[in-house]
Design an enzyme around this catalytic site. Structure first.
Site, PDB file in Angstrom:
ATOM      1  N   PHE A 525     -24.637   3.662  65.129  1.00  0.00           N
ATOM      2  CA  PHE A 525     -25.392   3.390  66.353  1.00  0.00           C
ATOM      3  C   PHE A 525     -24.554   2.445  67.216  1.00  0.00           C
ATOM      4  O   PHE A 525     -24.805   1.224  67.261  1.00  0.00           O
ATOM      5  CB  PHE A 525     -26.748   2.754  66.020  1.00  0.00           C
ATOM      6  CG  PHE A 525     -27.681   3.651  65.252  1.00  0.00           C
ATOM      7  CD1 PHE A 525     -28.481   4.564  65.916  1.00  0.00           C
ATOM      8  CD2 PHE A 525     -27.750   3.587  63.869  1.00  0.00           C
ATOM      9  CE1 PHE A 525     -29.356   5.400  65.216  1.00  0.00           C
ATOM     10  CE2 PHE A 525     -28.606   4.408  63.161  1.00  0.00           C
ATOM     11  CZ  PHE A 525     -29.408   5.324  63.835  1.00  0.00           C
ATOM     12  N   PHE A 530     -24.560  -1.456  65.166  1.00  0.00           N
ATOM     13  CA  PHE A 530     -24.627  -1.430  63.705  1.00  0.00           C
ATOM     14  C   PHE A 530     -24.550   0.017  63.218  1.00  0.00           C
ATOM     15  O   PHE A 530     -24.678   0.979  63.983  1.00  0.00           O
ATOM     16  CB  PHE A 530     -25.906  -2.100  63.195  1.00  0.00           C
ATOM     17  CG  PHE A 530     -27.152  -1.273  63.368  1.00  0.00           C
ATOM     18  CD1 PHE A 530     -27.586  -0.402  62.367  1.00  0.00           C
ATOM     19  CD2 PHE A 530     -27.895  -1.352  64.539  1.00  0.00           C
ATOM     20  CE1 PHE A 530     -28.732   0.355  62.533  1.00  0.00           C
ATOM     21  CE2 PHE A 530     -29.038  -0.596  64.709  1.00  0.00           C
ATOM     22  CZ  PHE A 530     -29.458   0.261  63.705  1.00  0.00           C
ATOM     23  N   GLU A 532     -26.029   2.463  59.899  1.00  0.00           N
ATOM     24  CA  GLU A 532     -26.939   2.550  58.756  1.00  0.00           C
ATOM     25  C   GLU A 532     -26.265   3.326  57.630  1.00  0.00           C
ATOM     26  O   GLU A 532     -25.778   4.445  57.844  1.00  0.00           O
ATOM     27  CB  GLU A 532     -28.235   3.264  59.141  1.00  0.00           C
ATOM     28  CG  GLU A 532     -29.195   3.410  57.963  1.00  0.00           C
ATOM     29  CD  GLU A 532     -30.352   4.339  58.242  1.00  0.00           C
ATOM     30  OE1 GLU A 532     -31.276   4.383  57.422  1.00  0.00           O
ATOM     31  OE2 GLU A 532     -30.317   5.039  59.275  1.00  0.00           O
ATOM     32  N   ILE A 533     -26.209   2.736  56.460  1.00  0.00           N
ATOM     33  CA  ILE A 533     -25.716   3.432  55.273  1.00  0.00           C
ATOM     34  C   ILE A 533     -26.906   4.133  54.622  1.00  0.00           C
ATOM     35  O   ILE A 533     -27.880   3.482  54.224  1.00  0.00           O
ATOM     36  CB  ILE A 533     -25.044   2.461  54.296  1.00  0.00           C
ATOM     37  CG1 ILE A 533     -23.780   1.871  54.932  1.00  0.00           C
ATOM     38  CG2 ILE A 533     -24.709   3.153  52.983  1.00  0.00           C
ATOM     39  CD1 ILE A 533     -23.067   0.857  54.074  1.00  0.00           C
ATOM     40  N   VAL A 534     -26.828   5.458  54.538  1.00  0.00           N
ATOM     41  CA  VAL A 534     -27.966   6.256  54.079  1.00  0.00           C
ATOM     42  C   VAL A 534     -27.877   6.536  52.582  1.00  0.00           C
ATOM     43  O   VAL A 534     -28.819   6.286  51.838  1.00  0.00           O
ATOM     44  CB  VAL A 534     -28.040   7.579  54.867  1.00  0.00           C
ATOM     45  CG1 VAL A 534     -29.291   8.366  54.467  1.00  0.00           C
ATOM     46  CG2 VAL A 534     -28.039   7.313  56.364  1.00  0.00           C
ATOM     47  N   CYS A 536     -25.142   6.358  49.070  1.00  0.00           N
ATOM     48  CA  CYS A 536     -23.885   5.860  48.503  1.00  0.00           C
ATOM     49  C   CYS A 536     -23.903   6.168  47.011  1.00  0.00           C
ATOM     50  O   CYS A 536     -24.786   5.703  46.293  1.00  0.00           O
ATOM     51  CB  CYS A 536     -23.731   4.356  48.745  1.00  0.00           C
ATOM     52  SG  CYS A 536     -22.256   3.646  47.980  1.00  0.00           S
ATOM     53  N   LEU A 568     -26.286  -1.934  57.889  1.00  0.00           N
ATOM     54  CA  LEU A 568     -27.651  -2.111  57.394  1.00  0.00           C
ATOM     55  C   LEU A 568     -27.941  -0.987  56.408  1.00  0.00           C
ATOM     56  O   LEU A 568     -27.489   0.151  56.599  1.00  0.00           O
ATOM     57  CB  LEU A 568     -28.667  -2.059  58.541  1.00  0.00           C
ATOM     58  CG  LEU A 568     -28.671  -3.229  59.528  1.00  0.00           C
ATOM     59  CD1 LEU A 568     -29.698  -2.990  60.625  1.00  0.00           C
ATOM     60  CD2 LEU A 568     -28.947  -4.552  58.820  1.00  0.00           C
ATOM     61  N   ILE A 599     -33.561   2.925  62.218  1.00  0.00           N
ATOM     62  CA  ILE A 599     -33.176   3.260  60.850  1.00  0.00           C
ATOM     63  C   ILE A 599     -34.390   3.729  60.066  1.00  0.00           C
ATOM     64  O   ILE A 599     -35.536   3.439  60.417  1.00  0.00           O
ATOM     65  CB  ILE A 599     -32.506   2.059  60.139  1.00  0.00           C
ATOM     66  CG1 ILE A 599     -33.497   0.918  59.953  1.00  0.00           C
ATOM     67  CG2 ILE A 599     -31.298   1.595  60.909  1.00  0.00           C
ATOM     68  CD1 ILE A 599     -32.928  -0.231  59.140  1.00  0.00           C
ATOM     69  N   TYR A 602     -37.624   2.868  53.755  1.00  0.00           N
ATOM     70  CA  TYR A 602     -37.895   3.452  52.440  1.00  0.00           C
ATOM     71  C   TYR A 602     -38.851   2.549  51.676  1.00  0.00           C
ATOM     72  O   TYR A 602     -38.654   1.323  51.604  1.00  0.00           O
ATOM     73  CB  TYR A 602     -36.597   3.635  51.647  1.00  0.00           C
ATOM     74  CG  TYR A 602     -35.644   4.615  52.277  1.00  0.00           C
ATOM     75  CD1 TYR A 602     -35.742   5.984  52.039  1.00  0.00           C
ATOM     76  CD2 TYR A 602     -34.629   4.158  53.119  1.00  0.00           C
ATOM     77  CE1 TYR A 602     -34.857   6.879  52.619  1.00  0.00           C
ATOM     78  CE2 TYR A 602     -33.739   5.046  53.708  1.00  0.00           C
ATOM     79  CZ  TYR A 602     -33.854   6.402  53.455  1.00  0.00           C
ATOM     80  OH  TYR A 602     -32.992   7.292  54.034  1.00  0.00           O
TER      81      TYR A 602
END
Length: 736
Positions: A525, A530, A532-534, A536, A568, A599, A602
């Protein structure tokens, strides 16, 4: 040709012999190779040109049409007694008879060469050179099995044959003439060196230039695979485009190496990124594999250059070759901001002759202790070594007067001593190699070494709706979807698939042996500052090898290049520990208004963030820290060696003396101790005693202090004092 349809796309050997790919027609015999094939032809041409004039006329008559009256249609004189094939070396050369009749038209040899009576020796020697090239191509046509290659050989054969009949110069007739694409490969690599390494000191930049020359040399003598071979290997590739480039390469680069009557061009000067993309992946893999296999044959001074720095150079170049937005392929790359041309000379150019892979133009000193890999995406990263300790990364070296302006700090270590220590810790003979199983090795050290050797690769990939899907990338995306699904079983597979193939998401993929073993899926973004790590994950059988840490470090390098300095992610209970090790925390630096609504939230997960420092080369960070520790250790050892002197104990206290000045203790000044300045007030001993006693009472009254209140009893811990020979016992202080 030596059955090129069965020859794999190969590379010049990189051992001490310095061989190069087999030449067309060399057949793998008589010292096959570009240098060997062209050398044999050159010897034959020299022998023929030194022959007497009648012998030359006989040779040219074979390829000259009959000039006798009556419009004879014979296109070449044929001897009544042709020489044996192959010719016998012990056979005496018979005298040439210009009146000998032709076996085909019965006219004499003289009738076939009347047009050569007044031709100069120089022109006759030129025609004789074409004759030998024709005979060479004739052999290639009959030996070649690949249809596309055979057709090119036959076309060149007819062209040279026509040139002899018309006594002209062979000119290739084509819709396009060289260069076929701009910028050329050579210019693109020049731009790459400028783009990535212009900030380096001259010594390191010279090493980069040497690596670039080696790479260009490999391309100039690289044997392209035939179009049929490529169709089998890459079925969905642009077959027509590759075939066109293959034909051009044969006509302008490959065949002219041996048939010098044809104009010759360097591959790197007339082809551009299109051809480079078609050969780069296979070429890189084979070069690195061959380097590993023949590492023992490499000269010691070149071993580090080829095995350590060359793979990193190729990884960084690969990123630019396949990137759709790389600036190095822009024709106005060297144009300044004002539109003017930067006055800069060509950094590199391909060597004019074939050389082994370790070709060098000047002796360059390399730091063999440097390990680790540099992110291909990082513009300012150095391939050679991390930044000097204590300095920030700068686009160029500071000027001398700028260095002198830096204020000196009391206690600073002289630079001469620092340089001396640096020379010690970078000498491979001076320090033992750290085992990967050592407790002092970094988590990502094994992964970094594997990347340096070419065992693993990192690629940022993603799906696209605007371009034709690349089969390799699609296969990798499917592999990533499988890895994430297996390692994240609580996440719906359909959800993973949707995000992995979503064009708005990208994935940093970890490739080993051509297959995906891990990756980090993320969405950037830029407007919010920033990413966003979705997802890993690393596949289970490849975990605990440092891949996760190295993946995250590459991701950090990639984002620093794109000027996004915040991560994030929502981490579940099993991932919190991993993210903490990677510098994430629950203290979010990004304002909430920046990420709320952007983002994915969860349930049961913890939001964590990481702020990046653009001055840190993350993929080299552990190497830099290790080197800093080595420097401190060596400095301490040197200081200890200077002050290592045993003085007799102080006897004054036995005589009733209660205190003495610190500076009166023998050897104390030699350790570097300095007395307190006159302007500073000394502490009152009574006040200091009272403070320390209060601290001691607080420590003793702490609820967790009970294990340390009494010495360890032998009955409770047998053998304790055999291990701890000099324990620190609790001692009650009752007086000053």
């Amino acid at each position: 040709m030596a059955d090129s349809a069965g020859i794999q796309q190969g590379s010049p050997a990189i051992g001490a012999a310095g061989l190069v790919p087999a030449a067309p027609g060399a057949g793998g015999t008589e010292g096959s190779g570009a240098a060997g094939g062209s050398a044999r032809i050159a010897v034959k041409k020299a022998q023929l040109r030194s022959s007497p004039r009648p012998k030359k006329l006989e040779k040219l008559g074979v390829y000259s049409s009959c000039k006798a009256e009556g419009a004879c249609k014979c296109n070449g004189w044929k001897s009544q007694n042709p020489p044996p094939t192959p010719p016998r070396t012990d056979q005496q050369s018979s005298a040439v008879n210009l009146q000998e009749p032709c076996r085909s038209c019965s006219h004499t040899l003289g009738d076939h060469v009347t047009h050569l009576e007044n031709v100069s020796e120089e022109e006759m020697n030129r025609l004789l050179g074409i004759v030998l090239d024709v005979e060479y191509l004739y052999t290639c046509v009959h030996k070649e099995e690949d249809a596309d290659t055979k057709q090119v050989y036959f076309s060149l054969f007819k062209l040279l044959r026509k040139s002899i009949l018309q006594m002209g110069k062979p000119m290739l007739e084509a819709q396009e003439s060289p260069p076929f694409e701009k910028p050329s490969i050579e210019q693109g690599v020049n731009n790459f060196v400028q783009y990535k390494f212009s900030h380096l000191p001259s010594k390191e930049r010279q090493t980069i230039m040497e690596l670039a020359k080696m790479f260009l040399n490999q391309i100039n003598y690289w044997q392209l695979e035939t179009p049929s071979q490529r169709r089998q290997r890459v079925p969905n590739d642009d077959a027509a485009g590759y075939k066109a480039n293959y034909t051009r390469w044969l006509c302008y680069c490959n065949v002219p190496q041996f048939c010098d009557s044809l104009p010759r061009y360097e591959t790197t000067q007339i082809f551009g990124r299109t051809l480079l993309r078609s050969v780069f992946t296979v070429m890189r893999k084979q070069l690195l594999e061959q380097a590993r296999q023949e590492k023992d044959k490499l000269p010691p001074e070149k071993r580090t250059l080829i095995l350590t720095h060359f793979p990193k150079f190729l990884s960084m170049l690969e990123e630019e070759v396949y990137s759709h937005s790389s600036p190095i392929w822009s024709q106005d790359f060297l144009a300044g901001a004002s539109g003017g041309q930067i006055p800069i000379h060509t950094v590199i150019s391909a060597p004019p002759v074939a050389r082994p892979l370790y070709y060098s133009t000047s002796p360059v000193s390399i730091d063999p202790s440097t390990c680790g890999s540099v992110s291909p995406a990082r513009k300012t990263a150095s391939v050679l070594e991390p930044n000097p300790v204590g300095e920030k990364r700068k686009p160029s070296e500071p000027l001398p007067h700028e260095e002198n302006k830096r204020p000196r700090v009391v206690g600073d270590i002289p630079m001469d001593l620092i340089n001396e220590v640096m020379a010690t810790i970078t000498d491979p003979a001076a320090i033992p190699e750290t085992s990967l199983l050592s407790a002092h090795s970094a988590r990502d050290e094994a992964a970094r070494l594997e990347e340096r050797r070419g065992v693993i690769e990192f690629h940022v990939i993603g799906n696209s709706l605007n371009q034709k899907p690349n089969k390799r990338i699609l296969m990798w995306l499917v592999g990533l979807q499988n890895v994430f699904s297996h390692q994240l079983p609580r996440m719906p597979k359909e959800y993973i698939t949707r995000l992995v193939f979503d064009p708005k998401h990208k994935t940093l993929s970890l490739i080993k042996d051509g297959r995906v073993i891990g990756g980090i899926c993320f969405r950037m973004f830029p407007s919010q500052g920033f990413t966003e790590i979705v997802f890993c994950a690393v596949t289970s059988n490849e975990q605990v090898k440092g891949y996760g840490t190295h993946l995250m470090n590459h991701l950090k390098e990639y984002h620093i290049k794109h000027e996004i300095l915040n991560f994030l992610t929502y981490a579940d209970e099993y991932a919190i520990g991993y993210f903490k090790k990677q510098g994430f925390s629950k203290d979010i630096k990004v304002p909430k208004a920046k990420y709320v609504g952007y983002i994915k939230d969860y349930e049961g997960a913890t939001l964590m963030g990481c702020e990046l420092n653009p001055s840190i080369p993350y993929t080299e960070f552990s190497v830099i820290i290790k080197k800093q520790k080595e420097i401190i250790k060596k400095l301490i050892e040197r200081k200890q060696a200077q002050i290592r002197k045993v003085y007799p104990g102080l006897s004054c206290f036995k005589e009733g003396v209660r205190q003495i000045p610190i500076e009166s203790i023998p050897g104390i000044r030699e350790t570097g101790w300095k007395p307190v300045g006159k302007g500073k007030e000394l502490k009152d001993p009574d006040q200091l005693y009272s403070t320390l006693k209060t601290i001691l009472q607080h420590v003793k009254s702490h609820q967790n202090a009970w294990p340390f209140m009494e010495p360890v009893k032998k009955t409770e811990a047998p053998g304790y004092y055999q291990v701890i020979r000099f324990p620190m016992e609790r001692r009650e202080t009752t007086g000053k």
